[in-house]
Motif scaffolding. Structure first.
Motif, PDB file in Angstrom:
ATOM      1  N   SER A  51       0.847  -1.194   0.000  1.00 16.30           N
ATOM      2  CA  SER A  51       0.000   0.000   0.000  1.00 16.30           C
ATOM      3  C   SER A  51       0.883   1.245   0.000  1.00 16.30           C
ATOM      4  CB  SER A  51      -0.893  -0.005   1.248  1.00 16.30           C
ATOM      5  OG  SER A  51      -1.610   1.200   1.341  1.00 16.30           O
ATOM      6  N   ALA A  52       0.458   2.281  -0.697  1.00 17.88           N
ATOM      7  CA  ALA A  52       1.243   3.519  -0.769  1.00 17.88           C
ATOM      8  C   ALA A  52       1.400   4.178   0.597  1.00 17.88           C
ATOM      9  CB  ALA A  52       0.603   4.491  -1.752  1.00 17.88           C
ATOM     10  N   LYS A  53       0.429   3.993   1.475  1.00 12.48           N
ATOM     11  CA  LYS A  53       0.520   4.631   2.794  1.00 12.48           C
ATOM     12  C   LYS A  53       1.648   4.046   3.638  1.00 12.48           C
ATOM     13  CE  LYS A  53      -2.857   1.697   5.063  1.00 12.48           C
ATOM     14  NZ  LYS A  53      -4.160   1.620   5.654  1.00 12.48           N
ATOM     15  N   ASP A  54       2.147   2.850   3.269  1.00 11.01           N
ATOM     16  CA  ASP A  54       3.233   2.212   4.010  1.00 11.01           C
ATOM     17  C   ASP A  54       4.614   2.544   3.454  1.00 11.01           C
ATOM     18  OD1 ASP A  54       1.400   0.970   5.712  1.00 11.01           O
ATOM     19  OD2 ASP A  54       1.206  -0.770   4.397  1.00 11.01           O
ATOM     20  N   LEU A  55       4.684   3.318   2.389  1.00  9.08           N
ATOM     21  CA  LEU A  55       5.964   3.660   1.776  1.00  9.08           C
ATOM     22  C   LEU A  55       6.790   4.575   2.674  1.00  9.08           C
ATOM     23  CD1 LEU A  55       4.850   4.344  -1.902  1.00  9.08           C
ATOM     24  CD2 LEU A  55       6.457   2.575  -1.177  1.00  9.08           C
ATOM     25  N   THR A  56       8.086   4.358   2.654  1.00  6.46           N
ATOM     26  CA  THR A  56       9.015   5.274   3.316  1.00  6.46           C
ATOM     27  C   THR A  56       9.219   6.461   2.378  1.00  6.46           C
ATOM     28  OG1 THR A  56      10.944   4.257   2.293  1.00  6.46           O
ATOM     29  CG2 THR A  56      10.225   3.346   4.431  1.00  6.46           C
ATOM     30  N   PRO A  57       9.807   7.550   2.848  1.00 10.90           N
ATOM     31  CA  PRO A  57      10.091   8.668   1.938  1.00 10.90           C
ATOM     32  C   PRO A  57      10.950   8.241   0.740  1.00 10.90           C
ATOM     33  CG  PRO A  57      10.270   9.408   4.197  1.00 10.90           C
ATOM     34  CD  PRO A  57      10.078   7.911   4.246  1.00 10.90           C
ATOM     35  N   GLU A  58      11.915   7.365   0.971  1.00 13.67           N
ATOM     36  CA  GLU A  58      12.752   6.872  -0.124  1.00 13.67           C
ATOM     37  C   GLU A  58      11.920   6.031  -1.094  1.00 13.67           C
ATOM     38  OE1 GLU A  58      13.560   6.231   3.210  1.00 13.67           O
ATOM     39  OE2 GLU A  58      14.862   7.975   3.342  1.00 13.67           O
ATOM     40  N   GLY A  59      11.016   5.227  -0.535  1.00 14.91           N
ATOM     41  CA  GLY A  59      10.144   4.407  -1.371  1.00 14.91           C
ATOM     42  C   GLY A  59       9.221   5.256  -2.228  1.00 14.91           C
ATOM     43  N   ILE A  60       8.705   6.326  -1.636  1.00 19.05           N
ATOM     44  CA  ILE A  60       7.850   7.239  -2.398  1.00 19.05           C
ATOM     45  C   ILE A  60       8.623   7.800  -3.580  1.00 19.05           C
ATOM     46  CG2 ILE A  60       6.687   9.485  -2.341  1.00 19.05           C
ATOM     47  CD1 ILE A  60       5.840   8.824   0.551  1.00 19.05           C
ATOM     48  N   SER A  61       9.850   8.232  -3.313  1.00 21.06           N
ATOM     49  CA  SER A  61      10.684   8.810  -4.370  1.00 21.06           C
ATOM     50  C   SER A  61      10.939   7.786  -5.483  1.00 21.06           C
ATOM     51  CB  SER A  61      12.005   9.288  -3.769  1.00 21.06           C
ATOM     52  OG  SER A  61      12.829   9.804  -4.761  1.00 21.06           O
ATOM     53  N   LYS A  62      11.248   6.542  -5.109  1.00 23.45           N
ATOM     54  CA  LYS A  62      11.504   5.498  -6.104  1.00 23.45           C
ATOM     55  C   LYS A  62      10.265   5.228  -6.950  1.00 23.45           C
ATOM     56  CE  LYS A  62      15.044   2.944  -3.548  1.00 23.45           C
ATOM     57  NZ  LYS A  62      15.326   1.683  -2.832  1.00 23.45           N
ATOM     58  N   VAL A  63       9.104   5.164  -6.307  1.00 27.71           N
ATOM     59  CA  VAL A  63       7.864   4.873  -7.032  1.00 27.71           C
ATOM     60  C   VAL A  63       7.533   6.018  -7.996  1.00 27.71           C
ATOM     61  CG1 VAL A  63       5.371   4.529  -6.793  1.00 27.71           C
ATOM     62  CG2 VAL A  63       6.944   3.291  -5.301  1.00 27.71           C
ATOM     63  N   VAL A  64       7.680   7.255  -7.538  1.00 32.23           N
ATOM     64  CA  VAL A  64       7.402   8.409  -8.407  1.00 32.23           C
ATOM     65  C   VAL A  64       8.346   8.403  -9.607  1.00 32.23           C
ATOM     66  CG1 VAL A  64       7.482  10.936  -8.550  1.00 32.23           C
ATOM     67  CG2 VAL A  64       6.353   9.838  -6.614  1.00 32.23           C
ATOM     68  N   GLN A  65       9.633   8.132  -9.370  1.00 30.07           N
ATOM     69  CA  GLN A  65      10.591   8.072 -10.478  1.00 30.07           C
ATOM     70  C   GLN A  65      10.226   6.958 -11.458  1.00 30.07           C
ATOM     71  OE1 GLN A  65      14.425   7.687  -8.613  1.00 30.07           O
ATOM     72  NE2 GLN A  65      14.489   9.836  -7.986  1.00 30.07           N
ATOM     73  N   HIS A  66       9.808   5.820 -10.936  1.00 28.41           N
ATOM     74  CA  HIS A  66       9.400   4.702 -11.794  1.00 28.41           C
ATOM     75  C   HIS A  66       8.194   5.104 -12.654  1.00 28.41           C
ATOM     76  CE1 HIS A  66       8.487   0.627 -13.111  1.00 28.41           C
ATOM     77  NE2 HIS A  66       7.235   0.833 -12.721  1.00 28.41           N
ATOM     78  N   LEU A  67       7.211   5.769 -12.022  1.00 30.64           N
ATOM     79  CA  LEU A  67       6.020   6.192 -12.766  1.00 30.64           C
ATOM     80  C   LEU A  67       6.380   7.201 -13.854  1.00 30.64           C
ATOM     81  CD1 LEU A  67       3.489   6.502  -9.798  1.00 30.64           C
ATOM     82  CD2 LEU A  67       3.460   4.780 -11.626  1.00 30.64           C
ATOM     83  N   GLU A  68       7.321   8.101 -13.555  1.00 37.81           N
ATOM     84  CA  GLU A  68       7.756   9.071 -14.562  1.00 37.81           C
ATOM     85  C   GLU A  68       8.440   8.370 -15.732  1.00 37.81           C
ATOM     86  OE1 GLU A  68      10.064  11.699 -12.074  1.00 37.81           O
ATOM     87  OE2 GLU A  68       8.406  13.145 -11.947  1.00 37.81           O
TER      88      GLU A  68
END
Length: 154
Positions: A51-68
């Protein structure tokens, strides 16, 4: 990977940024047309969570970069600007401000436009610091610009 669920974010700025970043992930999911299973698989592969709510700040950054990299585009909407708050509604300056707002709306320009006019014409950092005479000068400038560009001035 450790869960963020137990971590409490106290600083309101951090909470706001986190919510905005998670919203960005959901926008990317929508733009790419991901179904729920694909989305959760991507979160697990990239961020190590379901779930996105369980992401760490680093995980959020990785996911956003992947989506881009996958083709999602994230743009910030152009804001109209900040309306001056210190001008009371019963004052003469309030009427002048309404006229400025109308002229800006007709021209399709943001508040930053008149803020830059105030700085250029009167060396004022914000529209709130302009007195009635200076606001009248800004109105005159906006009206001249409207005539020059062929817009009707009321």
């Amino acid at each position: 990977m450790a869960s963020n669920r137990n971590r409490s974010y106290k600083n309101p700025k951090h909470v706001t940024r986190r919510h905005a970043a998670i919203g960005k992930i959901h926008i990317g999911k929508q733009q790419l047309g991901m179904d729920d299973d694909t989305y959760r698989a991507m979160l697990l592969a990239i961020g190590g969570v379901k779930s996105a709510k369980d992401l760490t700040p680093e995980g959020i950054s990785k996911v956003v970069q992947h989506l881009e990299r996958a083709g999602a585009t994230f743009t910030t909407p152009k804001r109209a600007g900040r309306r001056p708050h210190s001008i009371g509604s019963a004052s003469e300056r309030a009427a002048q401000l309404r006229k400025i707002e109308a002229l800006l709306a007709d021209a399709g320009r943001p508040y930053e436009y008149v803020a830059s006019m105030a700085k250029h014409m009167y060396k004022k950092d914000a529209l709130e610091f302009c007195d009635g005479r200076e606001l009248a000068g800004i109105i005159a400038g906006l009206m001249k610009n409207a005539k020059r560009e062929g817009r009707e001035v009321r």
